[in-house]
Enzyme design. Structure first.
Site, PDB file in Angstrom:
ATOM      1  N   ARG A  10     -39.230  18.879 -12.972  1.00  0.00           N
ATOM      2  CA  ARG A  10     -38.668  20.083 -12.361  1.00  0.00           C
ATOM      3  C   ARG A  10     -37.745  19.690 -11.220  1.00  0.00           C
ATOM      4  O   ARG A  10     -38.089  19.774 -10.044  1.00  0.00           O
ATOM      5  CB  ARG A  10     -39.791  21.005 -11.903  1.00  0.00           C
ATOM      6  N   GLN A  20     -32.995  21.774 -14.821  1.00  0.00           N
ATOM      7  CA  GLN A  20     -33.393  23.181 -14.922  1.00  0.00           C
ATOM      8  C   GLN A  20     -33.026  23.791 -16.273  1.00  0.00           C
ATOM      9  O   GLN A  20     -33.787  24.561 -16.849  1.00  0.00           O
ATOM     10  CB  GLN A  20     -32.744  23.989 -13.790  1.00  0.00           C
ATOM     11  N   SER A  40     -40.395  26.705 -18.416  1.00  0.00           N
ATOM     12  CA  SER A  40     -39.918  27.885 -17.703  1.00  0.00           C
ATOM     13  C   SER A  40     -39.308  28.916 -18.645  1.00  0.00           C
ATOM     14  O   SER A  40     -39.585  30.110 -18.542  1.00  0.00           O
ATOM     15  CB  SER A  40     -38.891  27.479 -16.644  1.00  0.00           C
ATOM     16  N   TYR A  94     -46.673  22.455  -9.518  1.00  0.00           N
ATOM     17  CA  TYR A  94     -47.771  23.018 -10.292  1.00  0.00           C
ATOM     18  C   TYR A  94     -48.983  23.244  -9.388  1.00  0.00           C
ATOM     19  O   TYR A  94     -49.107  22.654  -8.318  1.00  0.00           O
ATOM     20  CB  TYR A  94     -48.172  22.071 -11.439  1.00  0.00           C
TER      21      TYR A  94
END
Length: 455
Positions: free
Chosen positions: A122, A127, A133, A230
């Site tokens: 991440r 991205q 995601s 996370y």
């Protein structure tokens, strides 16, 4: 042509997504690749074969995978599938390797270079490649839709001449990407939303979406996030305090959506049977972690369970796949963006840079070995155990056992003539078990070195 890319039809019965869209196929063809799409690969995502053909794809069959340099999939290929792949082919998919070591080993044995898309770091650069995601975003949205459908009442407050319909109360447990989208969707639908998470950073995010945050905000809570963003696994003490806080709250809710997952671990239990029993008849719990054991006690994978008190526990599998037409478009873009980083801009050929941080983070198998650090040591240990010669123990090995070729049972040794003993004085002085131990010491050290190198 720069090479061949193959898009298969997913074989898993619950998988409706596909690894390419007409847009990404068009881009791949533009890079000089031949793109072969298996017949019917996109049907469940509302993408007919004609749409792929219109942008330059060749519509083929499953056997075409054998000539592909790259395979773009949604789920890890089965052992039968991977046997049909060309050694050295790059395979990009969500691999779900934890608890599926045999499947990972099969890819290594087949000689493919496999990438686990869910391990994408991440970071800003990645991205656009973040499949967790893109898919969790849709899962959070669909969870609210599924919850509202089972709730069979209106979510927003409605004031009419005949009376007022109260707004539904929705509680989101776990505020990652899925949780944030669930909050936003429930708010757009007019519900009163509260949310909880163990990470302090999400408190402001929850408030910014118009929801109220609920959590035990102690010292453990302040340090409850990994460097990757996370949630950490919380202590039993914290879980008990959080459960006490949420138990009373859950009893007043109409819809509860749980999203808590910890990579590589079973889903934490957030809602006990007692909490479910405290809810009103007709209330709904949607468990997005059901594939990893579930956050809700009593959740059944692939089922909607109605409890004795009239509450419903929704355990749909592959929730992003329930909106496959949208999920596939996003997932295909994730795959394309990652694959594009592996294309040499000069030669237009696939050229995997094994020093690239994205490659290091996601590569599972390469060159016939499991190379990801989280799995390489376990794979090496399993291989060493399989190759390890069977210990030779005097008096225990059968005569027809290959491991006993160099050893003689104790009883038989006792009956041998003296002349035979004289031929092998060393064997008479040293028991077979001791010999085996001595022989093992050197290979054992070598195995350790090899294991460390693989890791």
């Amino acid at each position: 042509m720069s090479g061949t890319i193959f898009i298969p039809r997913e074989l898993d019965a619950i998988e409706s997504r596909v690894g390419a869209s007409p847009d990404t196929v068009k881009r791949l063809v533009g890079l000089g690749f031949e793109v072969v799409v298996e017949t019917g690969a996109g049907t469940l995502s509302r993408i007919p074969d004609a749409d792929y053909a219109a942008v330059g794809a060749v519509i083929g069959k499953a056997g075409d995978a054998a000539k592909a340099d790259v395979v773009l999939k949604v789920r890890r290929p089965s052992e039968a599938e991977v046997k049909g792949y060309k050694p050295g082919a790059a395979v990009l998919a969500t691999m779900d390797p934890y608890g599926n070591e045999a499947g990972v080993a099969a890819m290594a044995k087949a000689g493919v270079t496999a990438f686990a898309m869910e391990f994408m770091p991440r970071i800003t650069r990645a991205q656009v490649m973040d499949v967790l995601s893109s898919q969790a975003n849709l899962a959070g949205y669909q969870a609210v839709i599924d919850g509202a459908a089972e709730y069979d009442r209106a979510l927003p407050m409605m004031m009419t001449a005949a009376g007022t319909v109260p707004a539904a109360k929705v509680f989101i447990m776990g505020v990652g990407v899925a949780g944030l989208q669930a909050i936003a969707t429930a708010r757009r639908m007019g519900a009163i939303v509260t949310a909880t998470d163990v990470r302090p950073a999400v408190k402001e995010q929850v408030a910014s979406l118009g929801a109220k945050f609920l959590a035990v905000e102690d010292e453990e809570f302040k340090a409850a996030e990994t460097a990757g963003g996370y949630a950490k696994e919380m202590s039993k003490e914290y879980q008990a305090k959080q459960a006490a806080l949420t138990a009373e709250h859950i009893a007043k809710q109409d819809i509860v959506i749980t999203t808590a997952l910890i990579p590589g671990r079973p889903a934490p239990k957030l809602v006990s049977a007692a909490m479910v029993a405290s809810m009103k008849p007709g209330s709904v719990l949607v468990d997005l972690a059901v594939e990893r054991g579930g956050n809700v006690e009593g959740a059944v994978p692939g089922k909607v369970v109605t409890t004795a008190n009239g509450a419903k526990i929704v355990g749909h599998l592959n929730v992003p796949g329930r909106v496959a037409a949208s999920a596939s478009l996003l997932y295909a873009k994730n795959l394309f963006a990652f694959l594009e980083t592996m294309v040499d801009k000069t030669t237009k050929q696939i050229a995997i840079n094994r020093d690239d941080e994205l490659v290091k983070a996601t590569m599972l198998t390469d060159g016939g070995k499991v190379v990801h650090p989280n799995f390489a040591n376990a794979a090496a240990a399993a291989a060493a155990a399989a190759d390890k010669p069977k210990p030779i123990v005097a008096g225990q090995n059968r005569g027809d056992d290959p491991a006993s070729d160099s050893a003689t049972p104790a009883k038989a040794t006792a009956k041998k003539p003296a002349a035979a003993k004289a031929d092998k004085p060393a064997a008479a002085k040293k028991p077979a078990a001791q010999k085996a131990t001595a022989k093992k010491s050197a290979p054992s050290a070598g195995a350790k070195t090899s294991s460390e190198g693989d890791a």
